[in-house]
Write an enzyme that holds these catalytic residues in place. Structure first.
Site: not given
Length: 341
Positions: A16-17, A20, A170, A201
């Site tokens: 999912r992440d 990007h 985030s 992150h």
């Protein structure tokens, strides 16, 4: 403080992440291969959607190689032990998307808002609980709110029915002290039965350290991605986190060797570019800018001749948040005009 014997649920973000940096173009074969590898390694919870969550396919966020339905429909039937989650951002994803995910077998829904806007999550959290889903309130860009402010937002999400609240770094901007301050305050304010999670992150190389700091103050769900595949310099690298947890006696149920093999043999070869702390990713963390802005800023840089680092610093100065991707190009145009580029 010893954490030996502490049990933690590790939640995978690779699919999912990790969408990007892949520009949302993972193939179904890549998705299923990585998901089955994660399942075999003992990862209990795996997130699968467009990088910006259910319904993210758009001009603003990017068009994926396949629909959310196709990705979920390919992965879920192949899972032997792992459960699958989906992310939903109100305003992008709808209640209909939520019902679709549940019907396909999604176990956990994570309803994400900016860290000062929990009130927009009520409809989606309430519906998810009615559907008897594991329901998570996900407070993004947590460095932009105080511990006291996050407590108010977390309690709102809890009141709507969320059984777990996430404090989400985030931008990869927080340091361990900031993580502890925020999560300890939220933990103290929530009901004892409400779970607490942390999403980090790696823009300042703090992903693992911040995750351990979160566990120290009561977090029992931790996000990570194999080989760190995620926005910016990536998410907390799962194989490193699992190794550190093993050394500390924190119980994750994930096999160190197997998760390392998933990262090295499946995820790294799939990368379009190395996920590392380059000057622009470092700027994300330093300036406190939303992680998925990185590729948008690099594209705007190439188009308008303004360094991506300068664009990111200006976005941080303006306090831009997730969902304002359209403002990146506008900012670059303004900066180029001011500089006579």
């Amino acid at each position: 403080m010893t954490l030996k014997g502490k049990k933690v649920t590790v939640h995978d973000m690779t699919l999912r992440d990790g969408m990007h940096p892949k520009r949302h173009l993972m193939t179904l074969d890549q998705m299923t291969a990585i998901a089955t590898g994660l399942d075999a390694a003992g990862v209990p919870l795996i997130e699968v959607t467009h990088g910006d969550g259910l319904g993210g396919s758009s001009v603003n966020y990017g068009f994926p190689a396949h629909t959310d339905e196709e990705y979920l429909g390919a992965v879920i039937p192949k899972m032997k032990n792992a459960k699958v989650s989906a992310l939903l951002l109100p305003g992008i994803g709808t209640v209909d998307h939520l019902k679709m995910a549940r019907d396909l077998g999604v176990h956990t829904i994570r309803v994400a808002t900016h860290c000062t806007e929990a009130d927009v999550s009520e409809q989606h959290i309430t519906m998810a609980r009615k559907l008897e889903m594991d329901t998570v309130g996900f407070l993004m860009m947590a460095h932009m709110n105080s511990a006291e402010g996050l407590v108010k937002q977390a309690k709102l999400m809890e009141s709507y029915g969320a059984n777990c609240i996430y404090v989400t770094d985030s931008a990869g901007h927080l340091l361990p002290e900031g993580v502890k301050e925020r999560l300890s305050a939220v933990r103290a304010a929530l009901k004892p039965e409400t779970e607490l999670g942390f999403h980090g992150h790696h823009n300042l190389a703090m992903g693992v350290a911040n995750s351990i700091a979160a566990i120290e103050v009561g977090a029992n769900r931790i996000d990570a991605a194999a080989a760190g595949l995620g926005a910016g310099a990536g998410n907390t690298p799962m194989e490193v986190l699992i190794a550190v947890c093993s050394l500390m006696g924190i119980e994750t149920g994930v096999d160190v060797a197997k998760i390392t093999d998933v990262a090295e043999d499946l995820v790294v070869p799939m990368m379009d570019f190395p996920i590392r702390i380059d000057r622009d990713a470092l700027t994300l963390g330093y300036a406190g800018v939303y992680g998925s802005f990185l590729l948008f800023a690099k594209r705007a840089s190439a188009k308008y001749g303004v360094p991506a680092r300068d664009i990111l610093v200006e976005l941080g100065r303006r306090g831009m948040v997730g969902g304002q991707e359209d403002m990146i190009e506008d900012t670059a145009i303004t900066m180029a005009r001011e500089r006579g580029v």
